[in-house]
Design a protein around this motif. Sequence first.
Motif, PDB file in Angstrom:
ATOM      1  N   ASP A  38      61.904  14.740   9.117  1.00 36.18           N
ATOM      2  CA  ASP A  38      63.377  15.397   8.941  1.00 36.18           C
ATOM      3  C   ASP A  38      64.144  15.852   7.677  1.00 36.18           C
ATOM      4  OD1 ASP A  38      63.651  14.641  11.684  1.00 36.18           O
ATOM      5  OD2 ASP A  38      64.002  12.571  11.361  1.00 36.18           O
ATOM      6  N   ASN A  39      63.313  16.346   7.085  1.00 36.66           N
ATOM      7  CA  ASN A  39      63.929  16.993   5.624  1.00 36.66           C
ATOM      8  C   ASN A  39      64.134  18.270   5.950  1.00 36.66           C
ATOM      9  OD1 ASN A  39      63.218  14.755   4.171  1.00 36.66           O
ATOM     10  ND2 ASN A  39      61.181  15.088   3.668  1.00 36.66           N
ATOM     11  N   THR A  40      63.371  19.335   6.557  1.00 30.01           N
ATOM     12  CA  THR A  40      63.816  20.477   6.990  1.00 30.01           C
ATOM     13  C   THR A  40      63.506  20.878   8.494  1.00 30.01           C
ATOM     14  OG1 THR A  40      61.506  21.395   6.674  1.00 30.01           O
ATOM     15  CG2 THR A  40      62.942  21.257   4.461  1.00 30.01           C
ATOM     16  N   ARG A  41      63.899  22.180   8.869  1.00 27.47           N
ATOM     17  CA  ARG A  41      63.397  22.531  10.151  1.00 27.47           C
ATOM     18  C   ARG A  41      63.010  24.048  10.059  1.00 27.47           C
ATOM     19  NH1 ARG A  41      63.104  18.079  11.658  1.00 27.47           N
ATOM     20  NH2 ARG A  41      64.802  17.111  12.655  1.00 27.47           N
ATOM     21  N   THR A  42      61.888  24.430  10.336  1.00 29.83           N
ATOM     22  CA  THR A  42      61.453  25.725  10.091  1.00 29.83           C
ATOM     23  C   THR A  42      61.238  26.234  11.580  1.00 29.83           C
ATOM     24  OG1 THR A  42      59.968  25.205   8.235  1.00 29.83           O
ATOM     25  CG2 THR A  42      59.173  27.021   9.475  1.00 29.83           C
ATOM     26  N   PHE A  43      61.900  27.495  11.447  1.00 31.89           N
ATOM     27  CA  PHE A  43      61.948  28.360  12.967  1.00 31.89           C
ATOM     28  C   PHE A  43      61.119  29.488  12.623  1.00 31.89           C
ATOM     29  CE2 PHE A  43      65.698  25.597  12.684  1.00 31.89           C
ATOM     30  CZ  PHE A  43      65.813  25.300  14.004  1.00 31.89           C
ATOM     31  N   VAL A  44      60.209  29.917  13.620  1.00 27.42           N
ATOM     32  CA  VAL A  44      59.567  31.185  13.547  1.00 27.42           C
ATOM     33  C   VAL A  44      59.759  32.258  14.680  1.00 27.42           C
ATOM     34  CG1 VAL A  44      57.410  29.928  12.675  1.00 27.42           C
ATOM     35  CG2 VAL A  44      57.927  30.281  15.021  1.00 27.42           C
ATOM     36  N   LEU A  45      59.448  33.411  14.393  1.00 18.44           N
ATOM     37  CA  LEU A  45      59.808  34.573  15.258  1.00 18.44           C
ATOM     38  C   LEU A  45      58.120  34.959  15.643  1.00 18.44           C
ATOM     39  CD1 LEU A  45      61.336  36.907  16.814  1.00 18.44           C
ATOM     40  CD2 LEU A  45      61.484  38.055  14.640  1.00 18.44           C
ATOM     41  N   GLU A  46      58.012  34.805  16.988  1.00 19.55           N
ATOM     42  CA  GLU A  46      56.808  35.094  17.636  1.00 19.55           C
ATOM     43  C   GLU A  46      56.554  36.425  17.980  1.00 19.55           C
ATOM     44  OE1 GLU A  46      56.340  30.794  19.980  1.00 19.55           O
ATOM     45  OE2 GLU A  46      56.823  32.676  21.067  1.00 19.55           O
ATOM     46  N   ASP A  47      55.354  36.954  17.818  1.00 20.63           N
ATOM     47  CA  ASP A  47      54.882  38.370  18.291  1.00 20.63           C
ATOM     48  C   ASP A  47      55.070  38.139  19.762  1.00 20.63           C
ATOM     49  OD1 ASP A  47      53.224  40.398  19.240  1.00 20.63           O
ATOM     50  OD2 ASP A  47      52.734  40.925  17.180  1.00 20.63           O
ATOM     51  N   SER A  48      55.582  39.003  20.617  1.00 24.70           N
ATOM     52  CA  SER A  48      55.841  38.748  21.985  1.00 24.70           C
ATOM     53  C   SER A  48      54.456  39.170  22.480  1.00 24.70           C
ATOM     54  CB  SER A  48      56.652  39.671  22.497  1.00 24.70           C
ATOM     55  OG  SER A  48      56.466  41.211  22.245  1.00 24.70           O
TER      56      SER A  48
END
Length: 165
Positions: A38-48
């Motif tokens: 619970d220190n960070t949140r990482t979000f990714v953009l996926e290749d469709s």
Amino acid sequence: MMTVRLDKNKHDRHYFDCGVKPLNNYLRVMASQQSQKDNTRTFVLEDSSQPERVIGYYTLTMTPIDLGALPDKLQKKHQNASSGGLIARLAVDKRYAKQGYGEWLLIDALNRLLQASETVAFPVVIVDAKDGALGFYEKFGFTPFIDSTNKLFLTIADIRASISD
């Protein structure tokens, strides 16, 4: 396009290469660990076409604000504020570079932080512009802190105003 939380069981983090070793290593080694703590949140953009491939990512967290490094007007307005939202990392894989994904990820990160600020108030979003990224952030209205040209901020009020335009 849509960002999703990093899933170490789904996303092939070892395929990702933005050309900056610390950013690659963070995604490969630290992002999931930091999220679990619970220190960070990482979000990714996926290749469709290949959802396991990460086009780019950003990491969000909170950070203390040095009010003395803000312009006088903001120091007075936010004198009781102690923290701001931090876009700790933002990177795009070299294979997807120069296609607008960095801008898209930044806008998505700002939208998430704006939503978070509606629940847990904070006055600014902060970035550390590394490896020649200063112009990228300034193009979106970020302003350097008084004491550091590579550390920039954008007020939540400015984000809110630009999104409502």
